[in-house]
Design an enzyme around this catalytic site. Structure first.
Site, PDB file in Angstrom:
ATOM      1  N   TYR A   1      24.252  31.455  14.020  1.00  0.00           N
ATOM      2  CA  TYR A   1      24.772  30.397  14.882  1.00  0.00           C
ATOM      3  C   TYR A   1      23.789  30.002  15.981  1.00  0.00           C
ATOM      4  CZ  TYR A   1      29.579  30.287  13.154  1.00  0.00           C
ATOM      5  OH  TYR A   1      30.708  30.110  12.401  1.00  0.00           O
TER       6      TYR A   1
ATOM      7  N   LYS B   1      24.856  42.609   4.836  1.00  0.00           N
ATOM      8  CA  LYS B   1      24.291  42.265   3.529  1.00  0.00           C
ATOM      9  C   LYS B   1      22.938  42.977   3.455  1.00  0.00           C
ATOM     10  CE  LYS B   1      24.345  40.013  -0.409  1.00  0.00           C
ATOM     11  NZ  LYS B   1      25.260  40.403  -1.515  1.00  0.00           N
TER      12      LYS B   1
ATOM     13  N   ASP C   1      30.036  40.616   0.535  1.00  0.00           N
ATOM     14  CA  ASP C   1      30.709  40.068  -0.648  1.00  0.00           C
ATOM     15  C   ASP C   1      31.819  41.002  -1.116  1.00  0.00           C
ATOM     16  OD1 ASP C   1      28.669  41.846  -1.270  1.00  0.00           O
ATOM     17  OD2 ASP C   1      28.013  40.799  -3.077  1.00  0.00           O
TER      18      ASP C   1
ATOM     19  N   ASP D   1      33.009  34.929  10.978  1.00  0.00           N
ATOM     20  CA  ASP D   1      33.676  33.623  10.917  1.00  0.00           C
ATOM     21  C   ASP D   1      34.398  33.484   9.583  1.00  0.00           C
ATOM     22  OD1 ASP D   1      34.291  30.912  11.616  1.00  0.00           O
ATOM     23  OD2 ASP D   1      32.699  30.285  10.242  1.00  0.00           O
TER      24      ASP D   1
ATOM     25  N   ASP E   1      38.784  34.034   8.718  1.00  0.00           N
ATOM     26  CA  ASP E   1      39.653  33.015   8.105  1.00  0.00           C
ATOM     27  C   ASP E   1      40.375  33.614   6.898  1.00  0.00           C
ATOM     28  OD1 ASP E   1      38.991  30.941   9.843  1.00  0.00           O
ATOM     29  OD2 ASP E   1      38.764  29.485   8.215  1.00  0.00           O
TER      30      ASP E   1
HETATM   31  C1  IPM Z   1      35.851  29.717  14.817  1.00  0.00           C
HETATM   32  C2  IPM Z   1      35.465  28.316  14.424  1.00  0.00           C
HETATM   33  C3  IPM Z   1      34.147  27.938  15.092  1.00  0.00           C
HETATM   34  C4  IPM Z   1      33.120  28.947  14.618  1.00  0.00           C
HETATM   35  C5  IPM Z   1      33.681  26.499  14.846  1.00  0.00           C
HETATM   36  C6  IPM Z   1      34.720  25.512  15.306  1.00  0.00           C
HETATM   37  C7  IPM Z   1      32.346  26.215  15.468  1.00  0.00           C
HETATM   38  O1  IPM Z   1      35.393  28.201  13.047  1.00  0.00           O
HETATM   39  O2  IPM Z   1      36.037  29.962  16.024  1.00  0.00           O
HETATM   40  O3  IPM Z   1      35.964  30.553  13.931  1.00  0.00           O
HETATM   41  O4  IPM Z   1      32.530  28.753  13.548  1.00  0.00           O
HETATM   42  O5  IPM Z   1      32.890  29.932  15.316  1.00  0.00           O
HETATM   43 MG    MG Z   2      36.008  29.926  11.987  1.00  0.00          MG
END
Ligand code: IPM
Ligand code: MG
Length: 373
Positions: free
Chosen positions: A159, A208, A240, A264, A268
């Site tokens: 990032y 990784k 993975d 990240d 999710d």
């Molecule tokens: C998160 C989001 C952010 C990230 C985006 C919106 C930049 O996906 O907080 O997980 O990738 O960190």
């Molecule tokens: Mg995210």
């Protein structure tokens, strides 16, 4: 810095300064519900919060032309904690995405994380007994449920590495770099082990290392840190494999410790196995007690303003703020208990709705939780 100011004698209420960033899309709606719940907790547990509203993301672009101003950063720094909704819009239709990448809403979020040195991102993912119906995994896989904490490094890695897009001999080329130094790895690893000590004492460090140098360094430094925590079990897992294990046997995880990009993606995935991304809270902390609290989900522009959003992730993020930044553990417990109670009573927003439950909107969900504190 945490600097609570105590009122004059007699009033006796602890006062805290909270910077509030409602943001874009559903952000303002979910933040309003979190504030509703915080206010109720304040009445009940005798503390007072003073809110300063700040602009970030698209809301800031519309007013200032940039997603985050220096004044906003300064105001956030001057507070005891920051409560945030969500930022960003529809990338296809919103004019914000016609701007160069460094001026888009997401750049504001990355900049505030970096400017406030919020390197430790905690994302808890657990399965509420009441939401088993919403979990997409089979009963035999979820077994006794799961309760994990994803500890994501938040101010380094891909990032924040150097990036550029060039044109060489008519061929477009883009480069992103994944960089970590050992100090960055050590401080997040320590946080991971500290948290594990308060939980089930197990750290799974995800990397990784079969391909990346940055992961090989990550693994080596995590092993060094582990020596200071002989009571905590450490194992390493390739990213993975981790993505696969999260849907094969989520119950095996306690603390998942990982770099920015992997965290990240995995967070999710972890949120979805809890039933909905609308349930996942997060805390982003620096070396002190200061932190920024936001739901892990995005701004859902498609349902903004329709009262359909699930405010629970933001309300649970506010509970984390009470616990980590303000040391108001009792109030934090009460908020989390109220969320559980509302779910037990069968109230659901659209994203977690299942047969036999009562569907409610964002505002009513906030009311129901506040009433139960
Ligand atoms: C998160 C989001 C952010 C990230 C985006 C919106 C930049 O996906 O907080 O997980 O990738 O960190
Ligand atoms: Mg995210």
């Amino acid at each position: 810095m945490l600097c609570p100011s105590i009122c004059k004698k007699g009033a006796g209420k602890m006062k805290y300064k909270i910077a509030v960033i409602p943001g874009d899309g559903i952000g303002p709606e979910i933040v309003s519900e979190a504030i509703k719940v915080l206010e109720k907790a304040g009445e009940k547990f005798g503390f007072q919060l003073e809110y300063t509203k700040l602009l970030m993301g698209g809301a800031s672009i519309d007013v200032h032309g940039v997603p985050l101003t220096d004044d906003t950063i300064a105001a956030a720094k001057a507070s005891d904690a920051v409560l945030m909704g969500s930022i960003g819009g529809d990338a296809k239709t919103s004019p914000w995405y016609k701007l160069e990448p460094s001026k888009r809403p997401e750049a504001g979020l990355l900049k505030i994380r970096k400017s406030l040195n919020l390197f430790a991102n905690l994302r808890p993912a657990y399965l509420y007994e009441e939401l088993k119906e919403a979990c997409p995994l089979r009963d035999d896989i979820i077994g006794g449920g799961f309760d994990m904490m994803i500890m994501r490094e938040l101010t380094g890695g891909l990032y924040f590495g150097e990036r550029r897009t060039t044109l060489e001999n008519g061929i477009r080329k883009a480069v992103d770099t994944l960089t970590y130094d050992e100090n960055e790895i050590r401080r997040i690893a320590k946080r991971g082990f500290d948290i594990a000590r308060k939980r089930r004492k197990k750290v799974t460090s995800v990397d990784k290392a079969n391909v990346l140098d940055s992961s090989r360094l990550w693994r080596a430094v995590v092993e060094e840190v582990a020596k200071e925590y002989p009571d905590v079990e450490l194992n390493h897992m390739l990213v993975d494999n981790c993505a696969m294990q999260l849907v094969r046997d989520p119950g095996q995880f306690d603390v998942i410790l990982t770099e920015n990009m992997f965290g990240d993606i995995l967070s999710d995935e972890a949120s979805m196995v809890t039933g909905s991304i609308g349930m996942l809270s997060s805390a982003s902390l620096n070396e002190t007690k200061f932190g920024l609290y936001e739901p892990s989900h995005g701004s859902a522009p498609d349902i903004a303003g329709t009262d359909k959003a699930n405010p629970i992730a933001t309300i649970l993020s506010a509970a984390m703020m009470l616990r980590f930044s303000l040391d108001l553990d009792e109030a934090a417990d009460a908020v989390e208990k109220a969320v559980k109670q509302v779910l037990r009573e069968g109230y659901r927003t659209a994203d977690i709705m299942s047969a036999g439950c009562v569907q409610v909107g964002c505002r009513q969900m906030g009311d129901l939780i506040a009433e139960r504190i």
